[in-house]
Enzyme design. Structure first.
Site, PDB file in Angstrom:
ATOM      1  CB  SER A  33      -0.941  -0.029   1.213  1.00 58.32           C
ATOM      2  OG  SER A  33      -1.940   0.960   1.094  1.00 58.32           O
ATOM      3  CG  ASN A  34      -0.381   4.734  -1.303  1.00 60.39           C
ATOM      4  OD1 ASN A  34      -1.013   5.564  -0.652  1.00 60.39           O
ATOM      5  ND2 ASN A  34      -0.925   4.094  -2.341  1.00 60.39           N
ATOM      6  NE  ARG A  35       5.749   6.766   4.230  1.00 60.44           N
ATOM      7  CZ  ARG A  35       6.063   6.086   5.332  1.00 60.44           C
ATOM      8  NH1 ARG A  35       5.238   6.062   6.353  1.00 60.44           N
ATOM      9  NH2 ARG A  35       7.212   5.444   5.397  1.00 60.44           N
ATOM     10  CB  ALA A 100      -2.676   7.393  -3.338  1.00 57.43           C
TER      11      ALA A 100
END
Ligand code: CTP
Ligand code: CA
Length: 225
Positions: A33-35, A100
């Site tokens: 995943s991402n932030r 995102a």
């Protein structure tokens, strides 16, 4: 107070907003995943709701509370988000892709936990679908479409490339490494790059204020369609 305000262009119109990251499972216990916190997308959805729009928020796992009144479709993976967006698009006056989505997914998601010794082979990745690009044909012709570009460094050149590739009306660019902008925080400093060539640098302000700036521009475009 709303009753005293004049109707906005978005009043009664349907708007689709995406927010947050997506998660791609690697095995039953791990994901990629991402932030992204989802704050910017949720701020846009809430601001559109205050303008009387019929809001569909398509959200990955969020790090922020969602206000009541929105229709929320919760998804996990990029392909689920793509399907939810394409289902929500008929009748949409606007699409704002603040999410995102994860760009990579496991080539072969493991049905059992990957063991350390096997990680090298098990972690082969492939690209996910680009949601804006793959749903381009299912957008109503009049749908005002807005993207985001979070870059490290000068975002404007990359933002213009994405704007063209993804068929956007404008793209909201910001620098992930700048203080007060980017992940997790409540403020943002953005540059809006328009399809007609204009660029607008907005001052550092709250994500709620940025959301209203974005919707002001969506309403100008909607008004002309
Ligand atoms: N986006 C999308 N589908 C994806 C990835 C991104 O629709 N699979 C959207 C984002 O929601 C955003 C815009 O495309 O509105 C730009 O996202 P960004 O991550 O900046 O660009 P990418 O095209 O994914 O390129 P890269 O991450 O390599 O910079
Ligand atoms: Ca990306």
């Amino acid at each position: 107070a709303r009753l005293l305000e004049p109707p906005t262009v978005l009043e009664g119109r349907s708007i689709v907003v995406t927010a947050g990251p997506t998660r791609e499972p690697l095995d039953p216990v791990r994901f990629l995943s991402n932030r992204s916190s989802g704050k910017m997308g949720v701020a846009i959805a809430a601001a559109a709701w205050r303008r009387g729009a019929d809001v569909t928020l398509i959200a990955g796992p969020l790090d922020v509370a969602t206000p009541p009144g929105l229709r929320i479709i919760t998804v996990e993976t990029t392909s689920q988000m793509r399907d939810a967006v394409s289902q929500a698009l008929p009748g949409a006056a606007a699409l704002v892709m603040a999410a995102a989505p994860a760009d990579f997914t496991a080539a072969l998601p493991a049905s059992t936990k990957i063991k350390k010794a096997d990680a090298g082979d098990a972690l082969a990745l492939v690209r996910t679908d680009d949601i804006l690009a793959t749903t381009r044909e299912s957008r109503p012709a009049s749908c005002v479409t807005v993207g985001f570009a979070l870059e490290t460094g000068d975002a404007r050149v990359e933002a213009r490339r994405k704007l063209v590739d993804k068929g956007l009306d404008f793209i909201v660019a910001n620098d992930a490494l700048e203080d007060g902008a980017g992940f997790g925080v409540d403020t943002n400093r953005v540059t809006i790059v328009h399809a007609d060539g204009r660029e607008e640098q907005l001052p550092l302000q709250s994500k709620t204020q940025v959301a209203d700036q974005i919707l002001d521009r969506v309403e100008v475009l909607l008004h002309g369609r």
